[in-house]
Design a protein around this motif. Sequence first.
Motif, PDB file in Angstrom:
ATOM      1  N   PHE A   1       6.999   4.511   1.708  1.00 44.62           N
ATOM      2  CA  PHE A   1       7.987   3.885   0.834  1.00 44.62           C
ATOM      3  C   PHE A   1       7.684   2.397   0.643  1.00 44.62           C
ATOM      4  O   PHE A   1       7.828   1.863  -0.459  1.00 44.62           O
ATOM      5  N   GLU A   2       7.273   1.729   1.709  1.00 46.72           N
ATOM      6  CA  GLU A   2       6.925   0.310   1.616  1.00 46.72           C
ATOM      7  C   GLU A   2       5.670   0.110   0.778  1.00 46.72           C
ATOM      8  O   GLU A   2       5.531  -0.896   0.079  1.00 46.72           O
ATOM      9  N   LEU A   3       4.747   1.069   0.844  1.00 43.08           N
ATOM     10  CA  LEU A   3       3.552   1.029  -0.008  1.00 43.08           C
ATOM     11  C   LEU A   3       3.902   1.402  -1.443  1.00 43.08           C
ATOM     12  O   LEU A   3       3.484   0.740  -2.393  1.00 43.08           O
ATOM     13  N   GLY A   4       4.682   2.486  -1.605  1.00 39.70           N
ATOM     14  CA  GLY A   4       5.019   2.963  -2.941  1.00 39.70           C
ATOM     15  C   GLY A   4       5.782   1.940  -3.757  1.00 39.70           C
ATOM     16  O   GLY A   4       5.607   1.853  -4.983  1.00 39.70           O
ATOM     17  N   LYS A   5       6.620   1.154  -3.105  1.00 38.91           N
ATOM     18  CA  LYS A   5       7.402   0.131  -3.811  1.00 38.91           C
ATOM     19  C   LYS A   5       6.505  -0.919  -4.451  1.00 38.91           C
ATOM     20  O   LYS A   5       6.907  -1.592  -5.400  1.00 38.91           O
ATOM     21  N   GLN A   6       5.278  -1.052  -3.942  1.00 39.03           N
ATOM     22  CA  GLN A   6       4.354  -2.077  -4.432  1.00 39.03           C
ATOM     23  C   GLN A   6       3.149  -1.471  -5.153  1.00 39.03           C
ATOM     24  O   GLN A   6       2.126  -2.131  -5.310  1.00 39.03           O
ATOM     25  N   LEU A   7       3.298  -0.232  -5.593  1.00 37.48           N
ATOM     26  CA  LEU A   7       2.202   0.475  -6.241  1.00 37.48           C
ATOM     27  C   LEU A   7       2.622   0.905  -7.643  1.00 37.48           C
ATOM     28  O   LEU A   7       3.573   1.659  -7.804  1.00 37.48           O
TER      29      LEU A   7
END
Length: 588
Positions: free
Chosen positions: A188-194
Amino acid sequence: MITVWPVETTNFRAFGWVQDPSNLRSLCNVTAIFDESSPMHQLLVHSIIPELVEKRDGKDELIEVLNKRPLRISYNKLVGTAFKPRSASRCNGIVQATVKGQVRPFIGEWQADNFVRWAYAFHFIRYNYEDDTFEITEEGRELVRARGEDEELTKEETELLTRAALSYPPAVRILRLLADEDAHLTKFELGKQLGFIGEGGFTSLPQSVLLRTLAITKDPSDINKMKADWEGSSDKYARMIAKWLAKLGLVEAVPKTFQVPIQSEVYPVTIGQAYQITAKGYMALNHTNGKSSYKRLSKNVCFEMLATKAGDREYLRTRRAYLLKFISESKQGISVSQLVERLAKCGLSCEEGSIADDIKGLINIGLNITSKNNLYYLEDVLNDFLIPTARLEGKSEVETIKEQMRGELTHLSHEYLGLLDLAYDSKQNRLFELKTMQLLTEECGFEGLHLGGSRKPDGIVYTKDENEQVGKENYGIIIDTKAYSGGYSLPISQADEMERYIGENQTRDIRINPNEWWKNFGDGVTEYYYLFVAGHFKGKYQEQIDRINCNKNIKGAAVSIQQLLRIVNDYKAGKLTHEDMKLKIFHY
Protein backbone atom coordinates in the motif's frame (compact mmCIF):
# COMPACT_ATOMS: atom_id res chain seq x y z
CA MET A 1 12.72 8.54 -30.32
CA ILE A 2 9.00 9.02 -29.75
CA THR A 3 7.26 8.91 -33.14
CA VAL A 4 3.80 10.19 -33.99
CA TRP A 5 2.24 7.60 -36.26
CA PRO A 6 -1.18 8.01 -37.94
CA VAL A 7 -2.21 4.39 -37.51
CA GLU A 8 -5.79 3.27 -38.12
CA THR A 9 -6.83 0.79 -35.44
CA THR A 10 -9.84 0.10 -33.27
CA ASN A 11 -7.98 -2.09 -30.77
CA PHE A 12 -7.43 -0.65 -27.31
CA ARG A 13 -4.96 -2.99 -25.63
CA ALA A 14 -3.97 -2.81 -21.98
CA PHE A 15 -0.18 -2.87 -22.01
CA GLY A 16 2.48 -1.72 -19.60
CA TRP A 17 1.00 -2.96 -16.31
CA VAL A 18 0.72 -6.54 -15.05
CA GLN A 19 -1.41 -7.89 -12.20
CA ASP A 20 -1.31 -11.67 -12.27
CA PRO A 21 1.77 -13.75 -13.25
CA SER A 22 5.11 -14.05 -11.46
CA ASN A 23 6.67 -17.29 -12.76
CA LEU A 24 9.89 -16.33 -14.53
CA ARG A 25 10.27 -19.70 -16.26
CA SER A 26 6.80 -19.37 -17.73
CA LEU A 27 7.70 -15.88 -18.98
CA CYS A 28 10.71 -17.39 -20.75
CA ASN A 29 8.49 -20.09 -22.28
CA VAL A 30 5.99 -17.50 -23.54
CA THR A 31 8.83 -15.58 -25.17
CA ALA A 32 10.01 -18.81 -26.80
CA ILE A 33 6.68 -19.10 -28.64
CA PHE A 34 7.98 -16.46 -31.03
CA ASP A 35 11.31 -18.16 -31.83
CA GLU A 36 10.67 -20.85 -34.45
CA SER A 37 13.97 -22.60 -33.60
CA SER A 38 13.20 -23.01 -29.90
CA PRO A 39 12.27 -26.38 -28.36
CA MET A 40 9.12 -24.79 -26.86
CA HIS A 41 7.93 -23.67 -30.27
CA GLN A 42 8.44 -27.13 -31.67
CA LEU A 43 6.63 -28.75 -28.74
CA LEU A 44 3.68 -26.44 -29.24
CA VAL A 45 3.37 -27.33 -32.92
CA HIS A 46 3.92 -31.08 -32.65
CA SER A 47 2.49 -32.11 -29.28
CA ILE A 48 1.11 -29.49 -26.86
CA ILE A 49 -1.50 -27.82 -29.08
CA PRO A 50 -2.58 -31.09 -30.77
CA GLU A 51 -3.16 -32.56 -27.29
CA LEU A 52 -4.77 -29.57 -25.54
CA VAL A 53 -6.79 -27.80 -28.23
CA GLU A 54 -9.83 -29.36 -29.86
CA LYS A 55 -10.55 -28.96 -33.56
CA ARG A 56 -13.72 -26.95 -32.80
CA ASP A 57 -11.59 -24.49 -30.77
CA GLY A 58 -9.17 -23.72 -33.63
CA LYS A 59 -6.42 -26.34 -33.25
CA ASP A 60 -5.55 -26.29 -36.97
CA GLU A 61 -5.57 -22.48 -37.14
CA LEU A 62 -3.19 -22.18 -34.16
CA ILE A 63 -0.73 -24.65 -35.67
CA GLU A 64 -0.96 -22.83 -39.02
CA VAL A 65 -0.17 -19.51 -37.35
CA LEU A 66 2.89 -20.98 -35.63
CA ASN A 67 4.17 -22.34 -38.95
CA LYS A 68 3.98 -18.99 -40.79
CA ARG A 69 7.15 -17.06 -41.60
CA PRO A 70 7.93 -14.39 -40.63
CA LEU A 71 6.37 -15.34 -37.29
CA ARG A 72 3.83 -12.69 -36.27
CA ILE A 73 0.99 -13.84 -34.03
CA SER A 74 -2.25 -11.97 -33.43
CA TYR A 75 -3.40 -11.07 -29.94
CA ASN A 76 -6.54 -13.21 -30.24
CA LYS A 77 -4.60 -16.32 -31.27
CA LEU A 78 -2.20 -15.85 -28.36
CA VAL A 79 -4.72 -15.16 -25.62
CA GLY A 80 -7.82 -17.02 -26.79
CA THR A 81 -11.30 -16.34 -25.46
CA ALA A 82 -13.20 -16.87 -22.23
CA PHE A 83 -15.73 -19.60 -21.48
CA LYS A 84 -18.75 -19.37 -19.18
CA PRO A 85 -18.82 -20.93 -16.72
CA ARG A 86 -15.04 -20.86 -16.23
CA SER A 87 -15.17 -24.39 -14.82
CA ALA A 88 -16.06 -25.53 -18.34
CA SER A 89 -13.16 -23.69 -20.00
CA ARG A 90 -11.28 -25.32 -22.85
CA CYS A 91 -7.86 -24.35 -24.18
CA ASN A 92 -8.11 -22.11 -27.26
CA GLY A 93 -5.03 -19.86 -27.19
CA ILE A 94 -1.30 -20.40 -27.77
CA VAL A 95 -0.22 -18.78 -24.48
CA GLN A 96 -2.96 -20.68 -22.66
CA ALA A 97 -1.38 -23.90 -23.93
CA THR A 98 2.18 -22.79 -23.16
CA VAL A 99 1.75 -22.25 -19.41
CA LYS A 100 0.51 -24.99 -17.09
CA GLY A 101 -2.27 -24.02 -14.71
CA GLN A 102 -2.52 -24.97 -11.06
CA VAL A 103 -5.45 -27.33 -11.68
CA ARG A 104 -5.60 -27.82 -15.45
CA PRO A 105 -2.75 -28.33 -17.95
CA PHE A 106 -3.39 -24.81 -19.34
CA ILE A 107 -4.25 -21.34 -18.07
CA GLY A 108 -7.23 -19.07 -18.75
CA GLU A 109 -7.41 -16.13 -21.14
CA TRP A 110 -6.95 -13.53 -18.33
CA GLN A 111 -3.67 -15.09 -17.19
CA ALA A 112 -2.60 -15.47 -20.84
CA ASP A 113 -3.28 -11.78 -21.46
CA ASN A 114 -1.09 -10.86 -18.48
CA PHE A 115 1.79 -13.01 -19.72
CA VAL A 116 1.61 -11.22 -23.08
CA ARG A 117 1.61 -7.87 -21.23
CA TRP A 118 4.62 -8.99 -19.17
CA ALA A 119 6.67 -10.13 -22.17
CA TYR A 120 5.83 -6.86 -23.91
CA ALA A 121 6.66 -4.72 -20.85
CA PHE A 122 10.08 -6.42 -20.62
CA HIS A 123 10.62 -5.80 -24.37
CA PHE A 124 10.93 -9.48 -25.24
CA ILE A 125 8.20 -9.05 -27.86
CA ARG A 126 7.01 -6.03 -29.86
CA TYR A 127 3.52 -5.01 -30.91
CA ASN A 128 2.44 -4.13 -34.46
CA TYR A 129 -0.44 -1.66 -34.38
CA GLU A 130 -1.41 -2.12 -38.02
CA ASP A 131 -2.49 -5.75 -37.68
CA ASP A 132 -2.68 -6.37 -33.89
CA THR A 133 0.20 -8.87 -33.93
CA PHE A 134 3.33 -9.55 -31.90
CA GLU A 135 6.83 -10.66 -32.88
CA ILE A 136 10.05 -11.35 -31.00
CA THR A 137 12.71 -8.70 -30.31
CA GLU A 138 16.46 -9.22 -30.23
CA GLU A 139 16.29 -9.17 -26.41
CA GLY A 140 13.69 -11.91 -26.62
CA ARG A 141 15.91 -14.07 -28.85
CA GLU A 142 18.78 -13.61 -26.40
CA LEU A 143 16.57 -14.86 -23.58
CA VAL A 144 15.43 -17.92 -25.55
CA ARG A 145 19.00 -18.85 -26.52
CA ALA A 146 20.08 -18.63 -22.86
CA ARG A 147 17.78 -21.55 -21.91
CA GLY A 148 19.45 -24.44 -20.06
CA GLU A 149 18.67 -28.15 -19.93
CA ASP A 150 16.35 -28.06 -16.89
CA GLU A 151 13.62 -25.87 -15.42
CA GLU A 152 15.97 -23.84 -13.23
CA LEU A 153 16.91 -20.45 -14.64
CA THR A 154 20.47 -20.27 -15.96
CA LYS A 155 22.79 -17.52 -14.80
CA GLU A 156 22.51 -15.89 -18.23
CA GLU A 157 18.70 -16.02 -18.16
CA THR A 158 18.68 -14.42 -14.70
CA GLU A 159 20.99 -11.65 -15.90
CA LEU A 160 18.83 -10.99 -18.97
CA LEU A 161 15.64 -10.96 -16.88
CA THR A 162 17.27 -8.57 -14.40
CA ARG A 163 18.34 -6.26 -17.21
CA ALA A 164 14.80 -6.33 -18.61
CA ALA A 165 13.34 -5.51 -15.18
CA LEU A 166 15.73 -2.58 -14.81
CA SER A 167 14.62 -1.26 -18.20
CA TYR A 168 10.99 -1.35 -17.05
CA PRO A 169 10.37 2.04 -15.33
CA PRO A 170 7.80 0.87 -12.70
CA ALA A 171 10.31 -1.73 -11.42
CA VAL A 172 12.91 1.02 -11.08
CA ARG A 173 10.34 3.13 -9.23
CA ILE A 174 9.82 0.34 -6.68
CA LEU A 175 13.59 -0.04 -6.18
CA ARG A 176 14.06 3.71 -5.73
CA LEU A 177 11.28 3.92 -3.16
CA LEU A 178 12.77 1.04 -1.20
CA ALA A 179 16.30 2.46 -1.47
CA ASP A 180 15.18 5.80 0.01
CA GLU A 181 16.68 5.69 3.51
CA ASP A 182 16.63 1.88 3.34
CA ALA A 183 12.84 1.92 3.53
CA HIS A 184 10.60 -0.93 4.65
CA LEU A 185 7.33 -0.47 2.75
CA THR A 186 4.09 -2.38 2.33
CA LYS A 187 2.34 -2.83 -1.01
CA PHE A 188 0.00 0.00 0.00
CA GLU A 189 2.86 2.39 0.80
CA LEU A 190 4.44 1.51 -2.56
CA GLY A 191 1.15 1.58 -4.48
CA LYS A 192 0.31 5.06 -3.21
CA GLN A 193 3.46 6.32 -4.95
CA LEU A 194 3.14 4.32 -8.16
CA GLY A 195 1.37 5.68 -11.23
CA PHE A 196 -0.78 8.73 -11.90
CA ILE A 197 -2.42 9.98 -8.70
CA GLY A 198 -6.07 10.94 -8.58
CA GLU A 199 -7.00 8.52 -11.37
CA GLY A 200 -9.34 5.55 -11.40
CA GLY A 201 -6.79 3.27 -13.10
CA PHE A 202 -4.15 3.86 -10.41
CA THR A 203 -5.94 3.40 -7.11
CA SER A 204 -4.34 2.64 -3.78
CA LEU A 205 -6.21 1.49 -0.71
CA PRO A 206 -5.59 3.89 2.22
CA GLN A 207 -3.42 1.85 4.56
CA SER A 208 -4.20 3.86 7.69
CA VAL A 209 -7.95 3.24 7.28
CA LEU A 210 -7.36 -0.46 6.59
CA LEU A 211 -5.17 -0.82 9.68
CA ARG A 212 -7.89 0.62 11.90
CA THR A 213 -10.49 -1.65 10.29
CA LEU A 214 -8.26 -4.69 10.84
CA ALA A 215 -7.66 -3.66 14.44
CA ILE A 216 -11.36 -3.68 15.35
CA THR A 217 -12.28 -6.78 13.33
CA LYS A 218 -12.69 -9.89 15.48
CA ASP A 219 -13.41 -12.67 12.95
CA PRO A 220 -10.10 -14.24 11.75
CA SER A 221 -11.63 -15.21 8.40
CA ASP A 222 -12.68 -11.60 7.79
CA ILE A 223 -9.18 -10.42 8.71
CA ASN A 224 -7.57 -12.90 6.31
CA LYS A 225 -9.96 -11.86 3.52
CA MET A 226 -9.15 -8.19 4.01
CA LYS A 227 -5.41 -8.83 3.96
CA ALA A 228 -5.64 -11.02 0.86
CA ASP A 229 -8.28 -9.24 -1.24
CA TRP A 230 -8.48 -5.59 -0.23
CA GLU A 231 -6.17 -3.61 -2.53
CA GLY A 232 -6.27 -0.99 -5.27
CA SER A 233 -4.93 -1.42 -8.78
CA SER A 234 -1.60 0.31 -8.01
CA ASP A 235 -1.25 -1.87 -4.90
CA LYS A 236 -1.61 -4.95 -7.13
CA TYR A 237 1.01 -3.62 -9.56
CA ALA A 238 3.38 -2.86 -6.69
CA ARG A 239 2.88 -6.29 -5.16
CA MET A 240 3.51 -8.06 -8.47
CA ILE A 241 6.60 -6.02 -9.37
CA ALA A 242 8.05 -6.55 -5.88
CA LYS A 243 7.45 -10.29 -6.32
CA TRP A 244 9.45 -10.30 -9.58
CA LEU A 245 12.25 -8.32 -7.96
CA ALA A 246 12.28 -10.70 -5.00
CA LYS A 247 12.70 -13.69 -7.33
CA LEU A 248 15.63 -11.91 -8.95
CA GLY A 249 17.16 -11.23 -5.51
CA LEU A 250 16.79 -7.44 -5.69
CA VAL A 251 14.29 -7.12 -2.83
CA GLU A 252 13.09 -9.36 -0.02
CA ALA A 253 9.67 -9.78 1.53
CA VAL A 254 9.68 -8.83 5.24
CA PRO A 255 6.36 -8.52 7.16
CA LYS A 256 5.76 -5.13 8.80
CA THR A 257 3.93 -4.62 12.11
CA PHE A 258 2.10 -1.42 13.07
CA GLN A 259 0.86 -0.25 16.46
CA VAL A 260 -2.64 1.09 15.79
CA PRO A 261 -4.16 3.44 18.41
CA ILE A 262 -7.96 3.46 18.65
CA GLN A 263 -9.42 5.53 21.46
CA SER A 264 -7.60 4.30 24.61
CA GLU A 265 -6.33 1.00 23.15
CA VAL A 266 -3.32 0.13 20.95
CA TYR A 267 -3.58 -2.87 18.62
CA PRO A 268 -0.68 -4.58 16.78
CA VAL A 269 -1.49 -5.26 13.11
CA THR A 270 0.90 -7.01 10.71
CA ILE A 271 0.93 -6.59 6.92
CA GLY A 272 2.68 -9.57 5.36
CA GLN A 273 3.24 -8.06 1.91
CA ALA A 274 6.01 -5.62 2.78
CA TYR A 275 9.45 -5.29 1.19
CA GLN A 276 13.04 -4.13 1.66
CA ILE A 277 15.81 -3.68 -0.89
CA THR A 278 18.84 -6.01 -0.85
CA ALA A 279 22.52 -5.31 -1.49
CA LYS A 280 22.02 -6.75 -4.97
CA GLY A 281 19.12 -4.34 -5.41
CA TYR A 282 21.35 -1.36 -4.60
CA MET A 283 23.87 -2.56 -7.19
CA ALA A 284 21.06 -2.90 -9.73
CA LEU A 285 20.00 0.71 -9.09
CA ASN A 286 23.57 1.83 -9.81
CA HIS A 287 23.26 -0.01 -13.10
CA THR A 288 20.00 1.64 -14.11
CA ASN A 289 21.33 5.06 -13.09
CA GLY A 290 24.60 4.54 -14.96
CA LYS A 291 26.75 5.09 -11.86
CA SER A 292 30.37 3.98 -11.44
CA SER A 293 31.45 1.65 -14.26
CA TYR A 294 27.89 0.73 -15.26
CA LYS A 295 26.43 1.75 -18.59
CA ARG A 296 23.07 3.51 -18.23
CA LEU A 297 20.18 1.28 -19.30
CA SER A 298 17.60 2.69 -21.68
CA LYS A 299 13.97 2.51 -20.55
CA ASN A 300 11.06 0.72 -22.20
CA VAL A 301 7.98 2.93 -22.26
CA CYS A 302 4.84 2.33 -24.27
CA PHE A 303 1.88 4.52 -25.14
CA GLU A 304 -0.55 2.22 -23.33
CA MET A 305 1.12 2.38 -19.91
CA LEU A 306 0.33 6.11 -19.60
CA ALA A 307 -3.32 5.48 -18.62
CA THR A 308 -5.30 2.31 -17.94
CA LYS A 309 -8.90 3.15 -17.13
CA ALA A 310 -11.52 3.30 -19.88
CA GLY A 311 -13.29 6.58 -20.52
CA ASP A 312 -10.51 9.14 -20.84
CA ARG A 313 -7.85 6.51 -21.38
CA GLU A 314 -6.91 7.39 -24.99
CA TYR A 315 -7.04 11.14 -24.38
CA LEU A 316 -4.79 10.85 -21.31
CA ARG A 317 -2.39 8.47 -23.03
CA THR A 318 -2.04 10.85 -25.96
CA ARG A 319 -1.57 13.94 -23.78
CA ARG A 320 1.07 12.28 -21.63
CA ALA A 321 2.87 10.70 -24.59
CA TYR A 322 3.20 14.10 -26.28
CA LEU A 323 4.26 15.60 -22.96
CA LEU A 324 7.02 13.01 -22.63
CA LYS A 325 8.04 13.55 -26.25
CA PHE A 326 8.41 17.31 -25.74
CA ILE A 327 10.40 16.94 -22.51
CA SER A 328 12.69 14.30 -24.04
CA GLU A 329 13.40 16.51 -27.07
CA SER A 330 14.07 19.66 -25.02
CA LYS A 331 17.71 19.26 -24.07
CA GLN A 332 17.81 22.79 -22.62
CA GLY A 333 14.75 22.13 -20.46
CA ILE A 334 11.12 23.12 -20.93
CA SER A 335 8.62 24.93 -18.68
CA VAL A 336 5.02 24.01 -17.89
CA SER A 337 3.70 27.02 -19.82
CA GLN A 338 5.73 25.99 -22.88
CA LEU A 339 4.34 22.47 -22.58
CA VAL A 340 0.78 23.83 -22.47
CA GLU A 341 1.46 25.82 -25.67
CA ARG A 342 3.00 22.87 -27.51
CA LEU A 343 0.16 20.55 -26.49
CA ALA A 344 -2.40 23.11 -27.69
CA LYS A 345 -0.78 23.04 -31.15
CA CYS A 346 -1.47 19.28 -31.18
CA GLY A 347 -5.14 19.83 -30.36
CA LEU A 348 -4.71 19.01 -26.66
CA SER A 349 -5.92 21.89 -24.50
CA CYS A 350 -5.40 21.61 -20.74
CA GLU A 351 -4.52 23.61 -17.66
CA GLU A 352 -1.06 23.99 -16.15
CA GLY A 353 -2.21 22.11 -13.05
CA SER A 354 -2.98 19.04 -15.16
CA ILE A 355 0.50 19.18 -16.73
CA ALA A 356 2.14 19.44 -13.32
CA ASP A 357 0.18 16.40 -12.12
CA ASP A 358 1.08 14.50 -15.31
CA ILE A 359 4.78 15.15 -14.74
CA LYS A 360 4.46 13.86 -11.16
CA GLY A 361 2.75 10.80 -12.63
CA LEU A 362 5.57 10.22 -15.13
CA ILE A 363 8.01 10.34 -12.21
CA ASN A 364 5.75 7.94 -10.29
CA ILE A 365 5.90 5.37 -13.10
CA GLY A 366 9.69 5.37 -12.77
CA LEU A 367 11.00 8.00 -15.19
CA ASN A 368 13.85 10.21 -14.06
CA ILE A 369 12.50 13.71 -14.71
CA THR A 370 14.26 16.52 -12.88
CA SER A 371 13.43 20.19 -12.40
CA LYS A 372 15.76 23.17 -12.25
CA ASN A 373 14.77 26.84 -12.43
CA ASN A 374 11.19 25.80 -13.30
CA LEU A 375 12.41 23.84 -16.31
CA TYR A 376 11.97 20.08 -16.71
CA TYR A 377 14.57 17.63 -18.01
CA LEU A 378 14.37 13.93 -18.84
CA GLU A 379 17.51 12.21 -17.53
CA ASP A 380 16.58 8.80 -18.96
CA VAL A 381 17.24 7.44 -22.43
CA LEU A 382 14.04 5.98 -23.87
CA ASN A 383 13.71 3.19 -26.37
CA ASP A 384 11.60 4.10 -29.39
CA PHE A 385 7.84 4.01 -29.09
CA LEU A 386 4.86 5.18 -31.14
CA ILE A 387 2.00 7.59 -30.48
CA PRO A 388 -0.95 6.28 -32.53
CA THR A 389 -2.70 9.57 -33.29
CA ALA A 390 -5.86 8.01 -34.73
CA ARG A 391 -6.91 7.16 -31.17
CA LEU A 392 -7.33 10.74 -29.94
CA GLU A 393 -10.66 11.35 -28.28
CA GLY A 394 -12.14 14.28 -26.37
CA LYS A 395 -12.25 14.72 -22.62
CA SER A 396 -15.11 13.32 -20.59
CA GLU A 397 -17.14 15.43 -18.19
CA VAL A 398 -15.33 13.87 -15.22
CA GLU A 399 -11.90 14.77 -16.64
CA THR A 400 -13.11 18.32 -17.33
CA ILE A 401 -14.29 18.61 -13.70
CA LYS A 402 -10.94 17.29 -12.49
CA GLU A 403 -9.06 19.93 -14.47
CA GLN A 404 -11.28 22.63 -12.97
CA MET A 405 -10.87 21.31 -9.42
CA ARG A 406 -7.07 21.08 -9.63
CA GLY A 407 -7.05 24.85 -9.41
CA GLU A 408 -9.51 24.85 -6.52
CA LEU A 409 -7.83 22.24 -4.32
CA THR A 410 -5.05 24.50 -3.10
CA HIS A 411 -4.55 22.74 0.25
CA LEU A 412 -5.61 19.17 -0.52
CA SER A 413 -3.58 16.49 -2.31
CA HIS A 414 -4.76 15.86 -5.84
CA GLU A 415 -4.78 12.15 -5.11
CA TYR A 416 -8.31 12.74 -3.79
CA LEU A 417 -9.46 13.67 -7.30
CA GLY A 418 -9.56 9.91 -7.77
CA LEU A 419 -12.75 9.98 -5.69
CA LEU A 420 -14.47 11.51 -8.73
CA ASP A 421 -13.75 8.31 -10.67
CA LEU A 422 -14.59 5.98 -7.79
CA ALA A 423 -17.91 7.70 -7.10
CA TYR A 424 -19.22 6.61 -10.51
CA ASP A 425 -17.83 3.05 -10.52
CA SER A 426 -20.03 0.60 -8.61
CA LYS A 427 -17.30 -2.06 -8.84
CA GLN A 428 -15.10 0.16 -6.69
CA ASN A 429 -17.66 0.80 -3.96
CA ARG A 430 -15.44 -0.49 -1.12
CA LEU A 431 -12.51 1.63 -2.22
CA PHE A 432 -14.84 4.64 -2.44
CA GLU A 433 -15.86 3.96 1.19
CA LEU A 434 -12.26 3.71 2.35
CA LYS A 435 -10.99 6.76 0.47
CA THR A 436 -13.91 8.86 1.73
CA MET A 437 -13.08 7.82 5.29
CA GLN A 438 -9.43 8.66 4.66
CA LEU A 439 -10.46 12.11 3.42
CA LEU A 440 -12.48 12.82 6.55
CA THR A 441 -10.11 11.35 9.14
CA GLU A 442 -6.67 12.20 7.73
CA GLU A 443 -7.38 15.49 5.99
CA CYS A 444 -10.30 16.90 7.96
CA GLY A 445 -9.31 16.28 11.56
CA PHE A 446 -12.17 13.97 12.46
CA GLU A 447 -11.71 10.86 14.54
CA GLY A 448 -13.40 7.85 12.99
CA LEU A 449 -13.39 4.38 11.48
CA HIS A 450 -14.43 2.51 8.39
CA LEU A 451 -16.93 -0.14 9.55
CA GLY A 452 -18.74 -1.76 6.63
CA GLY A 453 -19.88 -5.37 6.66
CA SER A 454 -23.18 -6.85 7.76
CA ARG A 455 -25.51 -4.64 9.82
CA LYS A 456 -23.04 -1.76 10.10
CA PRO A 457 -22.89 1.63 8.39
CA ASP A 458 -19.98 2.25 6.02
CA GLY A 459 -18.25 4.37 8.62
CA ILE A 460 -18.50 6.89 11.43
CA VAL A 461 -16.62 10.10 12.26
CA TYR A 462 -16.75 12.40 15.26
CA THR A 463 -15.14 15.50 16.71
CA LYS A 464 -12.93 15.42 19.77
CA ASP A 465 -11.24 18.04 21.98
CA GLU A 466 -11.46 20.90 19.48
CA ASN A 467 -15.16 21.50 20.05
CA GLU A 468 -14.75 21.15 23.81
CA GLN A 469 -12.10 23.86 23.77
CA VAL A 470 -14.42 26.30 22.04
CA GLY A 471 -17.35 25.45 24.29
CA LYS A 472 -19.25 23.45 21.70
CA GLU A 473 -20.69 19.96 21.88
CA ASN A 474 -18.76 17.19 20.16
CA TYR A 475 -20.77 15.59 17.39
CA GLY A 476 -20.71 12.36 15.40
CA ILE A 477 -21.77 11.50 11.84
CA ILE A 478 -22.99 8.17 10.44
CA ILE A 479 -21.56 7.89 6.90
CA ASP A 480 -23.09 6.03 3.95
CA THR A 481 -21.21 6.21 0.62
CA LYS A 482 -22.79 5.25 -2.71
CA ALA A 483 -20.85 4.63 -5.93
CA TYR A 484 -23.24 4.66 -8.90
CA SER A 485 -22.46 5.33 -12.57
CA GLY A 486 -25.41 7.65 -13.17
CA GLY A 487 -25.67 9.37 -9.82
CA TYR A 488 -27.69 8.28 -6.79
CA SER A 489 -31.44 8.70 -6.26
CA LEU A 490 -31.58 7.48 -2.61
CA PRO A 491 -34.30 4.81 -2.84
CA ILE A 492 -36.64 4.15 0.07
CA SER A 493 -34.85 0.90 0.99
CA GLN A 494 -31.55 2.73 1.56
CA ALA A 495 -33.27 5.52 3.49
CA ASP A 496 -34.89 2.85 5.70
CA GLU A 497 -31.49 1.26 6.30
CA MET A 498 -30.11 4.59 7.48
CA GLU A 499 -33.14 4.96 9.76
CA ARG A 500 -32.27 1.61 11.35
CA TYR A 501 -28.68 2.73 12.00
CA ILE A 502 -29.90 5.97 13.54
CA GLY A 503 -32.38 4.06 15.72
CA GLU A 504 -29.70 1.58 16.83
CA ASN A 505 -27.42 4.43 17.85
CA GLN A 506 -30.25 6.14 19.73
CA THR A 507 -31.35 3.05 21.70
CA ARG A 508 -27.96 1.28 21.87
CA ASP A 509 -29.66 -2.03 22.68
CA ILE A 510 -27.45 -5.10 22.23
CA ARG A 511 -30.58 -7.19 21.71
CA ILE A 512 -31.38 -5.21 18.56
CA ASN A 513 -27.86 -5.39 17.11
CA PRO A 514 -25.27 -7.49 18.97
CA ASN A 515 -22.27 -6.08 17.06
CA GLU A 516 -22.65 -2.74 18.95
CA TRP A 517 -21.05 -0.72 16.16
CA TRP A 518 -22.05 2.53 17.95
CA LYS A 519 -19.38 1.93 20.59
CA ASN A 520 -16.84 3.20 18.05
CA PHE A 521 -18.04 6.75 18.67
CA GLY A 522 -15.75 8.39 21.21
CA ASP A 523 -16.74 9.44 24.70
CA GLY A 524 -18.19 12.91 24.98
CA VAL A 525 -20.14 12.84 21.70
CA THR A 526 -23.57 14.24 22.50
CA GLU A 527 -25.21 15.02 19.17
CA TYR A 528 -25.42 12.97 15.98
CA TYR A 529 -25.99 13.47 12.28
CA TYR A 530 -25.99 11.29 9.17
CA LEU A 531 -24.52 11.86 5.74
CA PHE A 532 -24.91 10.25 2.30
CA VAL A 533 -21.96 10.76 -0.10
CA ALA A 534 -22.12 10.06 -3.86
CA GLY A 535 -20.89 11.41 -7.18
CA HIS A 536 -24.11 13.40 -7.44
CA PHE A 537 -27.70 12.97 -6.34
CA LYS A 538 -30.78 12.90 -8.53
CA GLY A 539 -34.53 12.36 -8.34
CA LYS A 540 -36.46 12.95 -5.14
CA TYR A 541 -33.59 12.23 -2.76
CA GLN A 542 -34.33 15.32 -0.66
CA GLU A 543 -37.77 13.95 0.17
CA GLN A 544 -36.10 10.90 1.72
CA ILE A 545 -33.74 13.12 3.73
CA ASP A 546 -36.69 15.12 5.02
CA ARG A 547 -38.56 11.91 5.94
CA ILE A 548 -35.62 10.55 7.94
CA ASN A 549 -35.19 13.90 9.68
CA CYS A 550 -38.84 13.89 10.68
CA ASN A 551 -39.05 10.23 11.73
CA LYS A 552 -35.87 10.26 13.82
CA ASN A 553 -35.70 13.88 14.94
CA ILE A 554 -32.20 14.20 13.54
CA LYS A 555 -30.51 16.30 10.86
CA GLY A 556 -28.89 14.69 7.84
CA ALA A 557 -27.72 15.60 4.36
CA ALA A 558 -26.70 14.31 0.96
CA VAL A 559 -23.43 15.77 -0.34
CA SER A 560 -21.71 15.25 -3.69
CA ILE A 561 -18.06 14.31 -3.72
CA GLN A 562 -17.23 17.64 -5.40
CA GLN A 563 -18.88 19.54 -2.54
CA LEU A 564 -17.11 17.42 0.05
CA LEU A 565 -13.69 17.97 -1.55
CA ARG A 566 -14.24 21.73 -1.57
CA ILE A 567 -15.36 21.71 2.09
CA VAL A 568 -12.33 19.68 3.19
CA ASN A 569 -10.00 21.95 1.20
CA ASP A 570 -11.49 24.98 2.98
CA TYR A 571 -11.01 23.25 6.34
CA LYS A 572 -7.35 22.58 5.54
CA ALA A 573 -6.96 26.18 4.40
CA GLY A 574 -8.17 27.35 7.81
CA LYS A 575 -11.37 28.85 6.41
CA LEU A 576 -13.67 26.43 8.28
CA THR A 577 -13.74 24.83 11.72
CA HIS A 578 -15.57 21.60 12.51
CA GLU A 579 -18.42 23.70 13.84
CA ASP A 580 -18.52 25.66 10.57
CA MET A 581 -18.53 22.41 8.61
CA LYS A 582 -21.51 21.16 10.57
CA LEU A 583 -23.43 24.35 9.80
CA LYS A 584 -22.48 24.20 6.12
CA ILE A 585 -23.28 20.51 5.52
CA PHE A 586 -26.43 20.20 7.60
CA HIS A 587 -27.87 23.60 6.64
CA TYR A 588 -28.30 25.28 9.99
